[in-house]
Motif scaffolding. Structure first.
Motif, PDB file in Angstrom:
ATOM      1  N   HIS A  15     -28.846 -42.470 -18.794  1.00  0.00           N
ATOM      2  CA  HIS A  15     -28.053 -41.728 -19.378  1.00  0.00           C
ATOM      3  C   HIS A  15     -26.953 -42.685 -19.907  1.00  0.00           C
ATOM      4  O   HIS A  15     -26.817 -42.735 -21.355  1.00  0.00           O
ATOM      5  CB  HIS A  15     -27.164 -40.969 -18.307  1.00  0.00           C
ATOM      6  N   ARG A  16     -26.781 -43.874 -19.377  1.00  0.00           N
ATOM      7  CA  ARG A  16     -25.823 -44.957 -20.055  1.00  0.00           C
ATOM      8  C   ARG A  16     -26.544 -45.620 -21.307  1.00  0.00           C
ATOM      9  O   ARG A  16     -25.949 -45.932 -22.241  1.00  0.00           O
ATOM     10  CB  ARG A  16     -25.546 -46.180 -18.997  1.00  0.00           C
ATOM     11  N   GLU A  19     -26.377 -43.295 -24.166  1.00  0.00           N
ATOM     12  CA  GLU A  19     -25.049 -43.054 -24.444  1.00  0.00           C
ATOM     13  C   GLU A  19     -24.605 -44.601 -25.500  1.00  0.00           C
ATOM     14  O   GLU A  19     -23.936 -44.600 -26.346  1.00  0.00           O
ATOM     15  CB  GLU A  19     -23.945 -43.223 -23.383  1.00  0.00           C
ATOM     16  N   SER A 111     -24.821 -34.984 -24.332  1.00  0.00           N
ATOM     17  CA  SER A 111     -23.487 -35.237 -23.570  1.00  0.00           C
ATOM     18  C   SER A 111     -23.219 -34.188 -22.496  1.00  0.00           C
ATOM     19  O   SER A 111     -22.823 -34.506 -21.512  1.00  0.00           O
ATOM     20  CB  SER A 111     -22.354 -35.579 -24.341  1.00  0.00           C
TER      21      SER A 111
END
Length: 186
Positions: A15-16, A19, A111
């Motif tokens: 996820h990071r 992002e 998101s």
């Protein structure tokens, strides 16, 4: 792609990573090959991540978490929407007027999905599974990502059994296409 740790640590690291790619996208000006390369980069990551979740995370949620069927079904619907957007982006020229709104929609969908998983699904799974089960799921997720397709296949079945049977073949074909075209190498 493979970060290590239990399933929650592994998926949060993914996820990071996505992002960070989205931050690079927001900071980018213009279009052209640089934008196409970044779209390819996050498409590869999102597809691998989604396939691994569909094969191992959501079945574990169904098995171990109260109300897991409903939660897994919702997450699969999220994946379906994202995969359809990725397929549209794959076919679209970077100077197309619809590119920017579609990228914005993708970032919002992803998101929202990440927020839901990290706020709801992951804590429930952590409370419902032993550390050993979470570690084992992390290992399975990493192996699945290594064999997963790198391109969106929205028409592919999302059942864990079908995915485990078909994804390695689709992944092999996708990686061969990527090698020939140089996709994902920037």
């Amino acid at each position: 792609m493979g970060h290590g740790g239990n399933v929650i640590d592994e998926l949060k690291a993914d996820h990071r990573e996505v992002e960070r790619m989205f931050s690079r996208l927001r900071a980018m000006t213009g279009s052209g090959q640089e934008l196409r390369d970044l779209i390819d980069e996050f498409t590869i990551e999102l597809v691998r991540h989604s396939v691994a979740e569909e094969q191992y995370l959501y079945p574990a949620v169904r098995e171990h978490v109260e109300g897991g069927d409903r939660m897994a079904d919702k997450e699969l619907e999220d994946h379906s929407r994202v995969e359809k957007i990725l397929k549209q982006l794959e076919k679209m020229r970077t100077d197309d007027a619809q590119m920017s709104p579609l990228l914005q929609r993708l970032m919002e969908e992803v998101s929202d999905h990440v927020q839901d998983e990290e706020s709801n699904l992951f804590p429930m799974l952590q409370r419902s599974c032993t550390p050993e089960q979470l570690d084992d799921l992390g290992d399975k997720i990493r192996r699945a990502k290594a064999m997963a397709p790198t391109r969106p296949h929205p028409a592919a079945p999302s059942s864990p059994t079908a995915s485990k049977l078909l994804a390695p073949g689709a992944g092999l074909v996708d990686r061969a296409r990527d090698f020939v075209t140089g996709r994902g190498k920037s």
